[in-house]
Scaffold this active site. Structure first.
Site, mmCIF file in Angstrom:
data_model
loop_
_atom_site.group_PDB
_atom_site.id
_atom_site.type_symbol
_atom_site.label_atom_id
_atom_site.label_comp_id
_atom_site.label_asym_id
_atom_site.label_seq_id
_atom_site.Cartn_x
_atom_site.Cartn_y
_atom_site.Cartn_z
ATOM 1 N N GLU A 47 0.833 -1.202 0.000
ATOM 2 C CA GLU A 47 0.000 0.000 0.000
ATOM 3 C C GLU A 47 0.869 1.254 0.000
ATOM 4 O O GLU A 47 2.096 1.193 0.198
ATOM 5 C CB GLU A 47 -0.939 -0.027 1.216
ATOM 6 C CG GLU A 47 -1.917 -1.187 1.114
ATOM 7 C CD GLU A 47 -2.957 -1.207 2.225
ATOM 8 O OE1 GLU A 47 -2.831 -0.439 3.199
ATOM 9 O OE2 GLU A 47 -3.899 -2.007 2.108
ATOM 10 N N GLU A 58 -1.631 -10.310 -5.739
ATOM 11 C CA GLU A 58 -1.657 -11.161 -6.936
ATOM 12 C C GLU A 58 -0.817 -10.573 -8.065
ATOM 13 O O GLU A 58 -0.075 -11.277 -8.749
ATOM 14 C CB GLU A 58 -3.098 -11.344 -7.435
ATOM 15 C CG GLU A 58 -4.006 -12.076 -6.474
ATOM 16 C CD GLU A 58 -4.739 -11.152 -5.504
ATOM 17 O OE1 GLU A 58 -4.169 -10.113 -5.102
ATOM 18 O OE2 GLU A 58 -5.881 -11.479 -5.145
ATOM 19 N N CYS A 87 -9.340 -9.155 -7.095
ATOM 20 C CA CYS A 87 -10.100 -8.005 -7.603
ATOM 21 C C CYS A 87 -10.149 -8.069 -9.132
ATOM 22 O O CYS A 87 -9.426 -8.832 -9.769
ATOM 23 C CB CYS A 87 -9.469 -6.691 -7.128
ATOM 24 S SG CYS A 87 -8.002 -6.207 -8.059
#
Ligand code: THU
Length: 125
Positions: A47, A58, A87
């Site tokens: 992040e 991923e 996602c």
């Protein structure tokens, strides 16, 4: 699930790398392990204070696969506090290399299985 895939080693690798996740904003650590050409590659979420800059586990693992010169993506294990599906961006990224790759989504107690084709039918290619 699929033959020739070391799900146990993938699970261990994903669990280990999850500890390295940099997730001070969401407090949601994710680990991913990809078997490609018989070798395991790992990634965790990274992040950033500028939120959109953050990277999912991923795609971090996928980048390691490609950087190593591998292309044959055989299996993916994803681990988090609860079993999570990748996602949409990660689905599309994985579909570039294997739109039917088997996925194992795990947490400490629970697990779920799917193929990428079930989660992302008819990807742009
Ligand atoms: N995240 C992943 O790494 N993989 C997923 O499949 C879904 C979400 C990360 C992004 C962010 O760092 C945190 O989990 C919360 O969304």
């Amino acid at each position: 699930m699929s033959a020739g895939i070391d799900w146990e080693a993938l699970t261990e690798a994903a669990t280990q790398v999850r500890q390295n996740a940099h997730a001070p904003y969401s407090n949601f650590k994710v680990g991913a392990a990809i078997q490609a050409n018989g070798t395991i590659f790992v990634g965790c979420n990274v992040e950033n204070a500028s939120y959109p800059v953050g990277l999912c586990a991923e795609r971090a693992a996928l980048a390691a696969v490609i950087a190593a010169g591998k292309r044959k993506i055989e299996a993916v294990v994803i681990t988090a506090d609860r079993p999570i599906t990748p996602c949409g961006m990660c689905r599309q990224a994985l579909a570039e290399f294997n739109p039917e790759v088997p996925l194992l989504m795990i947490s400490e107690q629970v697990e779920a299985q799917a193929t990428l084709g079930q989660l992302l039918p008819d990807p742009f290619a």
